[in-house]
Design an enzyme around this catalytic site. Structure first.
Site, PDB file in Angstrom:
ATOM      1  N   LYS A 137       0.832  -1.201   0.000  1.00  0.00           N
ATOM      2  CA  LYS A 137       0.000   0.000   0.000  1.00  0.00           C
ATOM      3  C   LYS A 137       0.868   1.253   0.000  1.00  0.00           C
ATOM      4  CE  LYS A 137      -3.751   2.249   2.615  1.00  0.00           C
ATOM      5  NZ  LYS A 137      -4.544   2.213   3.864  1.00  0.00           N
ATOM      6  N   SER A 171      -9.344   2.125   3.223  1.00  0.00           N
ATOM      7  CA  SER A 171      -8.528   2.833   2.257  1.00  0.00           C
ATOM      8  C   SER A 171      -7.532   1.949   1.508  1.00  0.00           C
ATOM      9  CB  SER A 171      -7.770   3.973   2.948  1.00  0.00           C
ATOM     10  OG  SER A 171      -6.909   3.473   3.967  1.00  0.00           O
ATOM     11  N   SER A 206      -9.363  -0.273   7.543  1.00  0.00           N
ATOM     12  CA  SER A 206      -8.877  -0.031   6.183  1.00  0.00           C
ATOM     13  C   SER A 206      -8.182  -1.210   5.531  1.00  0.00           C
ATOM     14  CB  SER A 206      -7.930   1.180   6.175  1.00  0.00           C
ATOM     15  OG  SER A 206      -8.639   2.353   6.451  1.00  0.00           O
TER      16      SER A 206
END
Length: 605
Positions: A209, A285, A309
């Site tokens: 990420k 996210s 997330s």
């Protein structure tokens, strides 16, 4: 009482709250008073919100209407503040585990984790033409000479190119470097040719990420400015551990800008789409990390979980999402967007792969007298543990769509029928109060951590939806923050009491399946607090209280979208959670359908 006359809640002492199934505690289902806006409407909303005086009044009304003032800011709470979600080490007995030896290298821990797995992975998905290749599948294919890391890397790059084109426009990655990926793959191939791979992860593709430092890439946090303001100078600790195991770091996966949203819609880098239905969001996210695992591009990816997330997009994309106990993984090299609620986490195609990745990145750098013991689950039989007690809070559990509620109830019944695991009815009180307290906390910490950048930044550099989020975050008072930490103290007490009689707390992972990705949001983002509240409804305890949690796919709704079930554990009980999730996977995985967008990287040329 506030200036607009809202009466504040007066809380009774936590020790007097009834946690039993017949508790009279009021369950507040989020009654979000905010319409969905996107496109021109979100721009107008931002313009009004950023006006002097008018913007302040609007923010006050929004917080009042959504109960932040009544339940948090102006409330009377008897408990003292609890400012962190860290836990001292407790030697909680766990069934059927292997205690890792101290001071093992990441590669040695991986090999120990592999030795804890079944000789043959019966759980590998193979229905409807779907083959979800595992870490061991790749490692075995490399060792046998059936294929090489170079060949797999070439297929990966071709798949990323295809998926990024105008036909699919999947938005999986913010950045990936073909030359660097091929260099890693070539080095791994040479190690296999010499018969000396570093571990089972050698040559295995892992997405990272873009909130986690990974050379040679900038860390943008989903923005177009942070990578320049904060240079990436070294790998994050978790990335360095994976690199030491020989993993091929496949690039920086997409994410919601600054982690400030649940959809994964990103106007700067494109929006990650859900491989089960490209017209749906992947969730946020850690949207890109969930999507690349779902699409078969990586068996494992790293995410960051500050408010579900990792787990929430994992559930929407039908993969495993695993957030260990706060402090179990190092935060070094992870953007410090929310100090007391966020940490790295794992997204994987199977529970076995989550266990392997976990063994690699567990932080063993602390002095031995401070380091919690690291147990790995022995998954050599099903069920691998017995007499599990699952705590279920009915009103909270049932506050989800009909399909999700029915599917998750069926999963619990399956656990009872196949393994004899009992579900205990309890009450987890003040769920909405905890959600709002977490919102105040994560928002306050986000603005504080970014203040040195935001003070110098042009507003036009920030996405429209994130400008709204930052405006709300910056409006929270010190009293709101302190009261949020009082509520954290209460919730810590409640959960500890429940864990005296139950091994885990069980809930759906989300209240709805993946919402639509609408065209009007692609360039501006969107404000959809109704779906946002439903998506995050079951996430908060893992972050606000630092508890380990895992989600596993247990079925699909009528539209074929994945449904996840979540297990929340005692501090440091990761091995138990992996045991339970593995048993759930064994019981449910046979009927999973193939995503619409899926790549088979072990296919023969």
């Amino acid at each position: 009482m506030g200036i607009f006359g809202s009466s504040a809640k007066v809380y009774q002492p936590a020790a007097e709250v009834d946690l039993g199934p017949g508790s009279g505690e009021l369950y507040i289902s989020p009654n979000v008073k905010a319409p969905r806006v996107a496109g021109l409407l979100v721009k107008i909303f931002v313009w009004v919100l950023e006006l002097p005086i008018v913007g302040w009044v609007l923010l006050y009304i929004l917080k009042k209407d959504n109960l932040i003032n009544k339940l948090v800011s102006e409330a009377e709470i008897p408990e003292t503040p609890l400012f962190t979600a860290t836990h001292s080490w407790e030697d909680t007995p766990e069934q059927n585990v292997s205690l890792t030896k101290p001071d093992l290298s990441p590669a040695e821990r991986v090999q120990e984790a592999v030795s804890c797995l079944p000789e043959r992975l019966e759980s590998t998905l193979a229905t409807d033409g779907l083959k979800s290749w595992t870490i061991r599948d790749f490692s075995n294919a490399y060792s046998s000479g059936e294929t090489t890391p170079v060949q797999v890397a070439k297929r990966f790059l071709a798949a990323v190119k295809e998926s990024s084109g105008p036909t699919l426009n999947m938005g999986f990655f913010i950045s990936y470097d073909t030359e660097d990926i091929m260099k890693q793959a070539e080095e791994s191939t040479l190690r296999y040719q010499r018969g000396a791979p570093l571990s089972a992860l050698d040559g295995v593709l892992v997405g990272v990420k873009d909130e986690i430092d990974c050379l040679p890439y900038p860390t943008t946090g989903g923005t177009r400015w942070l990578g320049k303001a904060r240079p990436c100078e070294a790998d994050a600790a978790c990335v360095a551990q994976l690199r030491a195991c020989g993993a091929v770091l496949a690039g920086k996966t997409n994410m919601h800008e600054l982690g400030a949203g649940t959809s994964g819609i990103n106007p700067h880098h494109g929006s990650a789409r859900n491989p089960y239905n490209v017209g749906k969001v992947a969730g946020g996210s850690s949207s890109g990390s969930a999507a690349v695992v779902c699409a078969g591009l990586c068996p494992v990816a790293l995410g960051v979980d500050g408010g579900g997330s990792v787990r929430m997009p994992a559930a929407l994309c039908g993969v495993v999402g695993f957030k260990p106990t706060a402090g179990r993984l190092s935060s070094a090299g992870v953007l410090p967007l929310n100090w007391t609620v966020g940490m790295a986490g794992i997204l994987a195609g199977t529970v076995e792969d989550a266990a392997i990745a976990y063994s690699a990145i567990a932080d063993q750098s602390q002095p031995s007298y401070l380091r919690p013991e690291l147990n790995l689950p022995l998954l050599t039989s099903t069920p691998s543990i017995s007499n599990v007690k699952l705590a279920k809070s009915a009103k909270w559990f049932n506050d989800s769509s009909d399909d999700i509620r029915a599917c998750c109830d069926k999963a619990l019944q399956t656990l009872y029928t196949q393994y004899g695991w009992e579900t205990l009815e309890v009450t987890v009180p003040e769920i909405e109060e905890m959600r709002l307290a977490h919102y105040v906390t994560i928002g306050s910490e986000c603005t504080a951590s970014l203040s040195k950048y935001l003070d110098k930044l042009k507003r036009s550099e920030i996405g429209w939806d994130v400008r709204v989020a930052l405006g709300v975050y910056g409006s929270f008072s010190s009293r709101a923050y302190l009261n949020s930490q009082r509520l954290r103290n209460r919730q810590m007490f409640f959960h500890k009491q429940i864990f005296k009689t139950a091994d885990v707390i069980v809930s759906p992972m989300t209240g709805v399946t993946a919402p639509a990705l609408q065209d009007d949001a692609l360039k501006t983002g969107e404000l959809d607090y109704i779906n946002g509240a439903a998506l995050i409804r079951y996430s908060i305890a893992g972050n606000f209280l630092g508890l380990p949690a895992i989600t596993i796919m247990v079925g699909q709704d009528k539209a074929g979208l994945p449904i996840g079930l979540q297990f929340i554990g005692r501090p440091w009980s990761e091995a138990t959670l992996l045991h339970i999730a593995f048993a759930m996977q064994e019981a449910c995985s046979k009927n999973h359908r193939k995503p619409a967008v899926f790549y088979d990287l072990l296919k023969k040329d």
